[in-house]
Enzyme design. Structure first.
Site, PDB file in Angstrom:
ATOM      1  N   ARG A  12     -22.496  17.421 -23.674  1.00  0.00           N
ATOM      2  CA  ARG A  12     -22.434  16.699 -22.390  1.00  0.00           C
ATOM      3  C   ARG A  12     -21.073  16.906 -21.725  1.00  0.00           C
ATOM      4  NH1 ARG A  12     -26.523  12.644 -23.950  1.00  0.00           N
ATOM      5  NH2 ARG A  12     -28.220  14.116 -24.282  1.00  0.00           N
ATOM      6  N   GLU A  72     -35.069   2.001 -33.475  1.00  0.00           N
ATOM      7  CA  GLU A  72     -35.438   2.972 -32.437  1.00  0.00           C
ATOM      8  C   GLU A  72     -36.311   4.120 -32.943  1.00  0.00           C
ATOM      9  OE1 GLU A  72     -32.213   5.186 -30.614  1.00  0.00           O
ATOM     10  OE2 GLU A  72     -33.522   5.935 -29.035  1.00  0.00           O
ATOM     11  N   LYS A 107     -36.191  -0.588 -29.742  1.00  0.00           N
ATOM     12  CA  LYS A 107     -35.824   0.391 -28.709  1.00  0.00           C
ATOM     13  C   LYS A 107     -36.790   1.562 -28.836  1.00  0.00           C
ATOM     14  CE  LYS A 107     -32.193   3.430 -27.036  1.00  0.00           C
ATOM     15  NZ  LYS A 107     -30.780   3.530 -26.685  1.00  0.00           N
ATOM     16  N   GLY A 151     -34.652  11.745 -21.287  1.00  0.00           N
ATOM     17  CA  GLY A 151     -34.747  12.974 -20.507  1.00  0.00           C
ATOM     18  C   GLY A 151     -35.479  12.783 -19.184  1.00  0.00           C
ATOM     19  N   ARG A 188     -28.497   8.687 -20.889  1.00  0.00           N
ATOM     20  CA  ARG A 188     -28.397   9.639 -19.775  1.00  0.00           C
ATOM     21  C   ARG A 188     -28.716   9.047 -18.406  1.00  0.00           C
ATOM     22  NH1 ARG A 188     -32.013  13.872 -22.871  1.00  0.00           N
ATOM     23  NH2 ARG A 188     -32.462  11.968 -23.998  1.00  0.00           N
TER      24      ARG A 188
HETATM   25  P1  13P Z   1     -31.118   8.399 -23.531  1.00  0.00           P
HETATM   26  O1  13P Z   1     -31.374   7.240 -22.595  1.00  0.00           O
HETATM   27  O2  13P Z   1     -30.187   9.429 -22.975  1.00  0.00           O
HETATM   28  O3  13P Z   1     -32.399   8.966 -24.093  1.00  0.00           O
HETATM   29  O4  13P Z   1     -30.304   7.834 -24.779  1.00  0.00           O
HETATM   30  C1  13P Z   1     -30.567   6.600 -25.309  1.00  0.00           C
HETATM   31  C2  13P Z   1     -30.361   6.645 -26.762  1.00  0.00           C
HETATM   32  O5  13P Z   1     -29.608   5.869 -27.306  1.00  0.00           O
HETATM   33  C3  13P Z   1     -31.117   7.627 -27.534  1.00  0.00           C
HETATM   34  O6  13P Z   1     -30.918   7.419 -28.900  1.00  0.00           O
END
Ligand code: 13P
Length: 340
Positions: free
Chosen positions: A33, A177, A222, A268, A297
């Protein structure tokens, strides 16, 4: 910390109109990034970039918490405060990514399992001492014609549950997550396939959490949205209303109402798309859980691009950009966002 205290922290993380900012990019991801915007990937640039985001004036109005990477929780701001102190002063709850990334799953070519359980108890204790109040672990599920296999789903959800139990033992709220990828060139799933895989993964996850005695009222989920793959054929792409309906539908089948809150990764999606989809999801409410964002992102990309052009001169403008993105997503978390 008592479980009641953990429940209160979990509730604060998804307070009305608030979401979470993810600045926990791993060493390899942050390198990509930072270099993509023409900066050198060194410790000072990574520190200054994350300080820019976390100290943006007014961010705490829309952001309840931030997920840090190990490096950042040990760093200081330019004026000598620990990053954790700066966040606390801004009303932002410190969180920490604790998994050790994905590794090939033996025997299942192309699939991955997240590692990091060995020594996790001690690492969590250290993070709690450093001021973290919640911890994140990301599992990655890939959809292709042959995957996910039940072996990959089970290995990943089992690890998530083991990690979540260790978090609650250490006095940290687990942010669990499972990410079902949507931006990989190989993952060209349509909406129905995304729905079926989310359902399978979430049902497996909550069965494992139950088996491992994890308190759902002190846990944040998440997850990805139910959405066609970014590289799926045009005719398989759908609008925000369809994504919202499918996403809420899968939660109704697979997420117990006791869960303290659900937040999304952006995965993404384009910035505006992530906001619009979240808004549509909340327009379908009220839901049994607060549903908000934990974007990386979709919250930070525009600010990073602006800041990279002139780190001193653009500090204020880059900070304004991230606060504006946070504000828009805060509105979407209430279902009151209007397309600009
Ligand atoms: P993104 O919103 O860029 O997908 O990242 C969130 C995140 O913590 C992914 O593990």
């Amino acid at each position: 910390m008592s479980i009641e205290n953990l429940e209160q922290i979990a509730q604060a993380m998804v307070a009305p109109g608030k979401g979470i900012i993810a600045v926990d990019e791993s060493a390899s991801t942050i390198k990509k990034r930072i270099e993509a915007v023409g900066l050198e990937n060194n410790e000072e640039n990574r520190r200054a970039y994350r300080e820019m985001l976390l100290t943006a004036p007014g961010l705490g109005e829309y952001i309840s918490g931030a997920i840090l990477f190990d490096e950042t929780i040990r760093q200081k701001t330019a004026d000598g405060r620990t990053m954790v102190q700066a966040m606390e002063q801004a009303g932002i709850i410190p969180g920490i990514k604790v998994d050790k990334g994905t590794h090939p799953l033996a025997g299942f070519p192309g699939e991955v399992v997240t590692e990091g359980l060995d020594g996790l108890r001690e690492r969590l204790q250290e993070y709690a001492k450093l001021g973290a109040k919640f911890a994140k672990w990301r599992a990655v599920i890939k959809i292709t014609d042959d995957t996910p296999t039940s072996a990959a789903v089970e290995a990943n959800t089992h690890a998530l549950a083991r990690y979540a139990a260790l978090c609650q033992e250490a006095g940290l709220v687990p942010m669990v997550e499972p990410e079902i990828l949507m931006d990989d060139k190989e993952n060209t799933q349509d909406l129905d396939t995304s729905f079926a895989v989310h359902k399978e993964v979430l049902q497996s996850l909550f069965a494992q959490l139950e088996l491992n005695n994890v308190e759902l009222k002190a846990l944040i989920l998440k997850v990805s949205m139910v959405i066609p793959g970014k590289y799926a054929p045009k005719e398989d792409q759908v609008d925000a209303e369809d994504i919202a309906e499918a996403t809420v539908n899968v939660f109704q089948y697979a997420v117990p109402a006791a869960v303290a809150g659900i937040v999304f990764l952006s995965g993404g999606q384009e910035d505006q798309q992530a906001t619009e989809n979240l808004n549509e999801i909340n327009k379908l409410g009220p839901h049994p859980w607060p549903i908000s964002f934990s974007y990386g992102r979709a919250l930070v990309s525009a600010a990073l691009e602006n800041w990279a052009k002139d780190q001193k001169g653009n500090l204020a403008s880059a900070q304004k950009i991230v606060v504006e993105r946070a504000k828009e997503n805060s509105q979407a978390a209430k279902g009151i966002w209007k397309k600009g």
